[in-house]
Design a protein around this motif. Sequence first.
Motif, PDB file in Angstrom:
ATOM      1  N   PHE A 279       0.830  -1.208   0.000  1.00 33.00           N
ATOM      2  CA  PHE A 279       0.000   0.000   0.000  1.00 33.00           C
ATOM      3  C   PHE A 279       0.865   1.259   0.000  1.00 33.00           C
ATOM      4  O   PHE A 279       0.536   2.246  -0.655  1.00 33.00           O
ATOM      5  N   VAL A 280       1.984   1.213   0.733  1.00 25.27           N
ATOM      6  CA  VAL A 280       2.800   2.432   0.867  1.00 25.27           C
ATOM      7  C   VAL A 280       3.980   2.479  -0.094  1.00 25.27           C
ATOM      8  O   VAL A 280       4.605   3.533  -0.232  1.00 25.27           O
ATOM      9  N   THR A 281       4.288   1.379  -0.787  1.00 23.25           N
ATOM     10  CA  THR A 281       5.490   1.392  -1.639  1.00 23.25           C
ATOM     11  C   THR A 281       5.174   1.564  -3.110  1.00 23.25           C
ATOM     12  O   THR A 281       6.087   1.786  -3.915  1.00 23.25           O
ATOM     13  N   PHE A 282       3.915   1.435  -3.525  1.00 24.71           N
ATOM     14  CA  PHE A 282       3.481   1.796  -4.871  1.00 24.71           C
ATOM     15  C   PHE A 282       4.314   1.159  -5.983  1.00 24.71           C
ATOM     16  O   PHE A 282       4.777   1.829  -6.904  1.00 24.71           O
ATOM     17  N   GLY A 283       4.562  -0.144  -5.894  1.00 28.19           N
ATOM     18  CA  GLY A 283       5.225  -0.844  -6.988  1.00 28.19           C
ATOM     19  C   GLY A 283       6.722  -0.695  -7.038  1.00 28.19           C
ATOM     20  O   GLY A 283       7.358  -1.139  -8.007  1.00 28.19           O
ATOM     21  N   ASN A 284       7.338  -0.101  -6.021  1.00 26.29           N
ATOM     22  CA  ASN A 284       8.793   0.029  -5.994  1.00 26.29           C
ATOM     23  C   ASN A 284       9.454  -0.930  -5.021  1.00 26.29           C
ATOM     24  O   ASN A 284      10.607  -0.747  -4.644  1.00 26.29           O
ATOM     25  N   GLY A 285       8.709  -1.964  -4.600  1.00 24.02           N
ATOM     26  CA  GLY A 285       9.255  -2.918  -3.647  1.00 24.02           C
ATOM     27  C   GLY A 285      10.166  -3.939  -4.303  1.00 24.02           C
ATOM     28  O   GLY A 285      10.114  -4.183  -5.506  1.00 24.02           O
ATOM     29  N   VAL A 286      11.016  -4.524  -3.471  1.00 24.92           N
ATOM     30  CA  VAL A 286      11.946  -5.556  -3.913  1.00 24.92           C
ATOM     31  C   VAL A 286      11.811  -6.755  -2.989  1.00 24.92           C
ATOM     32  O   VAL A 286      11.798  -6.608  -1.767  1.00 24.92           O
ATOM     33  N   ASN A 287      11.734  -7.933  -3.569  1.00 25.89           N
ATOM     34  CA  ASN A 287      11.653  -9.187  -2.820  1.00 25.89           C
ATOM     35  C   ASN A 287      13.070  -9.741  -2.663  1.00 25.89           C
ATOM     36  O   ASN A 287      13.787  -9.899  -3.642  1.00 25.89           O
ATOM     37  N   VAL A 288      13.472 -10.028  -1.432  1.00 24.72           N
ATOM     38  CA  VAL A 288      14.796 -10.593  -1.154  1.00 24.72           C
ATOM     39  C   VAL A 288      14.613 -11.927  -0.452  1.00 24.72           C
ATOM     40  O   VAL A 288      13.800 -12.040   0.465  1.00 24.72           O
ATOM     41  N   THR A 289      15.364 -12.937  -0.865  1.00 22.41           N
ATOM     42  CA  THR A 289      15.323 -14.232  -0.197  1.00 22.41           C
ATOM     43  C   THR A 289      16.475 -14.306   0.794  1.00 22.41           C
ATOM     44  O   THR A 289      17.643 -14.275   0.410  1.00 22.41           O
TER      45      THR A 289
END
Length: 336
Positions: A279-289
């Motif tokens: 909701f707050v990152t608007f598509g700029n998130g990154v998934n890290v394992t």
Amino acid sequence: MMKQVAPLVNLAISTGEPAGIGPEVSLAAAVEFLREQNGVAITLLGDDQLLTLPKNIDPALASRLQVESIKLKTPVVSGVLNPQNAQYVIALLDQAINGCQQGRFDAMVTAPLQKSIINDAGTPFTGHTEHLAQRCNISHVVMMLCAPLPTGFLGLESPRDLRVALVTTHVPLKDVPQALSYDLILETIQIVNRDLQRKFGIANPVIRMAGLNPHAGESGYLGREEIEIITPAIEAAKAMGIQVSGPYPGDTMFDPESVATVDAFIAMYHDQGLAPFKFVTFGNGVNVTLGLQIIRTSVDHGTALDIAGKGIADFGSMLEALRLAYQLAVNQRKQP
């Protein structure tokens, strides 16, 4: 005396489902990141017919970008899934993993894939995270989403990274309580703390953990998981010197003050953590394992079949994934 130049950081991109936006956002983000970072080389993994370099690309930049072609089983129609290409998608992922394990790549970045079509093709597949764990022979890995928050957001006095990790990942909601255990929760805290130190360079991470039930169980009236397994695991982690607190109610864990001071939040299940994050990152998130010997980052969106091939896909999340993979690789090189 000549200054010694550090070797390039080599990143690999698994370009994902060929009918989706993966190939186009991978190529666009790679070119953009090479423009902003001179110390990196990028290898795009995928069919070269899907990854045609721009004709006007700077030759110096092009020298740090290559396509390692893996052929499609059958031609692609943008937006149309085809189970015949399911093994192609797995091959891209495995090529990236192999390259990281062999030292050819310093980190891997993954574009979105379509889990359903891989399963329709007869290959059991839960997701990137689970496949990476199996291939790397790791029993427990942790999914964590990261995104930069700008100054002024929620009153932040300076830019801050929001990080949200999960105890369980792709588990039906009805199965989450049974999937949780003291050992799983404690191991998750340990993995998050260790990788924040080793890969993110945070000496003494501050971690906040959610409860499972509304109001964090409200002293047992709304569930006993907090009393029986979550709090004991948190206390055990504290005894190990880890700065973790909780359990907090899921609806109040992400308050503005904590966002400014906490290095990672840990949620019990997928939507508890990722709904507020996205909701707050608007598509700029990154998934890290986390928990792997190798570095893997990914976009936080899906294949977007409805806009694939139209040239309108936003490559912002892929660019952020490249930036983070690069920084984690640089941090890892500094480790003794």
